[in-house]
Scaffold this motif. Structure first.
Motif, PDB file in Angstrom:
ATOM      1  N   TYR A   6      57.167  20.622  29.165  1.00 30.25           N
ATOM      2  CA  TYR A   6      56.904  19.395  29.908  1.00 30.25           C
ATOM      3  C   TYR A   6      55.883  18.524  29.182  1.00 30.25           C
ATOM      4  O   TYR A   6      56.009  17.305  29.137  1.00 30.25           O
ATOM      5  N   ALA A  10      56.498  14.858  27.552  1.00 30.45           N
ATOM      6  CA  ALA A  10      55.591  13.751  27.864  1.00 30.45           C
ATOM      7  C   ALA A  10      55.072  13.111  26.579  1.00 30.45           C
ATOM      8  O   ALA A  10      54.973  11.884  26.481  1.00 30.45           O
ATOM      9  N   GLN A  64      45.880  20.868  33.177  1.00 35.65           N
ATOM     10  CA  GLN A  64      47.211  20.318  33.385  1.00 35.65           C
ATOM     11  C   GLN A  64      47.147  19.043  34.215  1.00 35.65           C
ATOM     12  O   GLN A  64      47.807  18.053  33.913  1.00 35.65           O
ATOM     13  N   TRP A  68      48.256  15.272  33.056  1.00 35.32           N
ATOM     14  CA  TRP A  68      49.281  14.511  33.784  1.00 35.32           C
ATOM     15  C   TRP A  68      48.747  13.179  34.276  1.00 35.32           C
ATOM     16  O   TRP A  68      49.455  12.173  34.256  1.00 35.32           O
TER      17      TRP A  68
END
Length: 81
Positions: A6, A10, A64, A68
């Motif tokens: 992920y 990104a 994390q 994000w």
């Protein structure tokens, strides 16, 4: 799917948006700076996800969430800019 994928997606996304931003705003002033912010953030996330020492840190929940929030912020910056 590996959670690091992920982050890699990104990073690729920001890199691509930065290049697209650079191409479509060639007539604007400071386009290199704005696009470089997006591109370098994408490269940073991508590199951090591939390095063994930092990939272990990226699996921790607080980091994390920070990544994000950074990704979403830079993504909004790229779209609005």
């Amino acid at each position: 799917m590996n959670p690091l994928n992920y982050f890699r997606l990104a990073g690729y996304t920001l890199f691509a948006i930065g290049l697209i931003n650079w191409r479509y705003q060639t007539g604007t002033s400071d386009v290199a700076i704005h696009s470089a912010i997006i591109i370098l953030t994408g490269i940073l996330i991508l590199v951090l996800s591939f390095l063994p020492s930092t990939s272990k840190l990226l699996l921790k929940k607080p980091l994390q969430q920070i990544i994000w929030v950074l990704f979403i912020g830079v993504l909004i910056y790229g779209v609005v800019n």
